[in-house]
Scaffold this motif. Sequence first.
Motif, short mmCIF file in Angstrom:
data_model
loop_
_atom_site.label_atom_id
_atom_site.label_comp_id
_atom_site.label_asym_id
_atom_site.label_seq_id
_atom_site.Cartn_x
_atom_site.Cartn_y
_atom_site.Cartn_z
N TYR A 183 55.71 22.41 -25.38
CA TYR A 183 54.35 22.39 -25.44
C TYR A 183 53.64 23.72 -24.81
CZ TYR A 183 49.54 21.18 -23.46
OH TYR A 183 48.20 21.27 -23.06
N SER A 184 52.33 24.06 -25.39
CA SER A 184 51.58 25.26 -24.87
C SER A 184 50.37 24.99 -25.19
CB SER A 184 52.02 26.63 -26.02
OG SER A 184 51.08 27.54 -25.63
N GLU A 185 49.51 25.10 -23.87
CA GLU A 185 48.28 24.94 -23.99
C GLU A 185 47.12 25.81 -24.75
OE1 GLU A 185 48.80 27.10 -20.05
OE2 GLU A 185 49.91 25.55 -21.56
N LEU A 186 47.85 26.74 -25.38
CA LEU A 186 47.05 27.78 -25.92
C LEU A 186 47.36 27.72 -27.57
CD1 LEU A 186 47.93 30.96 -23.83
CD2 LEU A 186 46.05 29.39 -23.75
N ARG A 187 48.12 26.63 -27.83
CA ARG A 187 48.64 26.82 -29.40
C ARG A 187 47.74 25.70 -30.28
NH1 ARG A 187 54.91 25.64 -30.41
NH2 ARG A 187 54.97 27.71 -29.82
N ALA A 188 47.26 26.08 -31.31
CA ALA A 188 46.47 25.25 -32.09
C ALA A 188 47.20 24.41 -33.10
CB ALA A 188 45.03 26.05 -32.70
N GLU A 189 48.25 24.87 -33.41
CA GLU A 189 49.06 24.43 -34.62
C GLU A 189 50.43 24.39 -34.17
OE1 GLU A 189 49.89 24.38 -39.49
OE2 GLU A 189 48.36 25.77 -38.59
N TYR A 190 51.22 23.26 -34.35
CA TYR A 190 52.52 23.29 -33.97
C TYR A 190 53.62 23.06 -35.11
CZ TYR A 190 51.39 22.14 -29.26
OH TYR A 190 50.72 22.35 -27.89
N PRO A 191 54.90 23.32 -35.18
CA PRO A 191 55.73 23.29 -36.28
C PRO A 191 56.07 21.96 -36.91
CG PRO A 191 56.82 24.32 -34.54
CD PRO A 191 55.53 23.78 -33.85
N ARG A 192 56.02 21.94 -38.08
CA ARG A 192 56.17 20.38 -38.84
C ARG A 192 57.38 19.60 -38.26
NH1 ARG A 192 52.19 22.53 -39.64
NH2 ARG A 192 51.12 22.98 -41.81
N SER A 193 58.33 20.45 -37.68
CA SER A 193 59.28 19.50 -36.95
C SER A 193 59.29 19.28 -35.49
CB SER A 193 60.81 20.29 -37.04
OG SER A 193 60.58 21.62 -36.51
N TYR A 194 57.88 19.25 -35.08
CA TYR A 194 57.65 19.28 -33.67
C TYR A 194 58.23 17.91 -32.89
CZ TYR A 194 55.29 18.24 -29.30
OH TYR A 194 54.75 18.08 -28.02
N ILE A 195 57.95 16.82 -33.64
CA ILE A 195 58.22 15.62 -33.24
C ILE A 195 59.67 15.43 -33.16
CG2 ILE A 195 58.14 12.94 -33.87
CD1 ILE A 195 55.53 13.60 -35.13
N PHE A 196 60.49 15.97 -34.20
CA PHE A 196 61.81 15.77 -34.23
C PHE A 196 62.45 16.89 -33.04
CE2 PHE A 196 60.50 14.65 -38.34
CZ PHE A 196 61.15 13.56 -38.66
N SER A 197 61.70 17.73 -32.75
CA SER A 197 62.22 18.93 -31.67
C SER A 197 62.21 18.12 -30.29
CB SER A 197 61.38 20.21 -31.35
OG SER A 197 61.33 20.66 -32.73
N ILE A 198 61.11 17.46 -29.86
CA ILE A 198 61.00 16.71 -28.74
C ILE A 198 61.98 15.24 -28.67
CG2 ILE A 198 58.87 17.80 -28.30
CD1 ILE A 198 57.65 14.94 -28.74
N ARG A 199 62.57 15.02 -29.86
CA ARG A 199 63.53 13.93 -29.93
C ARG A 199 62.67 12.34 -29.90
NH1 ARG A 199 69.13 14.26 -27.61
NH2 ARG A 199 69.59 13.29 -29.61
#
Length: 342
Positions: free
Chosen positions: A99-115
């Motif tokens: 997580y980053s409070e400064l990020r506007a867009e996350y990688p497409r794999s984000y949900i898989f990254s946090i499992r």
Amino acid sequence: MNILTSFLTKIQTFNLLIVTKGELKSPIKENGNKPAYSLTHETQYYDSFTYKSEIRVLKDMALIDLLSLDEIRLRRELDQLKKLKERFKLVWTNFHEHYSELRAEYPRSYIFSIRLQYMFIVNNLQADHADIYIGDEFVESLNDSLKIRDKFLSELVNEIEEILNPRETFEEWKAKQKSQREQEDEPEQNNTTPNVPVKIPYNPEAGLPKFNEVARKDFLKLLKDYFLESQYSQLSALINNGTPPDTQMIFNGQGNQLADAFKQLYEANLIVGCNKTELEKWIIKYFLYNNKGNTSEYTEGWISTIISSDKNVCKSPILDVVTKDKVLSLVPTVRNKKNNKY
């Protein structure tokens, strides 16, 4: 036990929606026809007003379900609920790591990254290579939704533990001691009454943080810009004298910044009288934080991954504890200019 099953199923199921990017609340509207994940309907913000209430009602009714069990079965259910709490802690660890409070867009794999799909049921989740936009609105909604689930699961666990191990008030303890002394004055009673182990009475002051007298003045000075003036006096009373505030106080900054500040003081022995778990519960009881215009609650799993874990380091702390000539002092950090809201 049908309602308990419904409660556990609901807090472990995420129903993702796929909307167009233009439908999001986020001010970024470029490429508005692009598909995007949304979870705002499972939060307490935007147009969703019932989700939190539904889970709260299910939690209350699940407790009624559990009250029909005998002690052995109730303890077994409690063990299973605690295992689920540990799973929430694990997903919070993964969440903070990515997580980053400064990020506007996350990688497409984000949900898989946090499992998330490994820990829970995630309906309508597309393959990680699918071109579906994941923005800060979705991640903040996931944060809010997880908090609601975590909050009521923790409440259910705490309520069951209170039923199984009720706290003895000081007045009850005194009455019991008086009764035992009266029995000891009667010889015949002594011969027939078995020895009963003395229970330690519940002490509301036990486990409360005590702030170092030298450091708390600097600490309050550092926090002054993050609280409304009307609440700052209550904050001072809480830190200086342990006087509880009338209402929860709102920290105007990222939630992990305040948690990190308390953690630094604790690890420098500038907070004593409690362990980390007790400190976490104290923060949950007295503090909220302003998350991008929305007032958010702390939850046990969320805050535990900040204070009780060394894996998640706050990227924009509000203070540092430094040592100079063997003397500890608190130093404000330079605020990140990108985070211009605070």
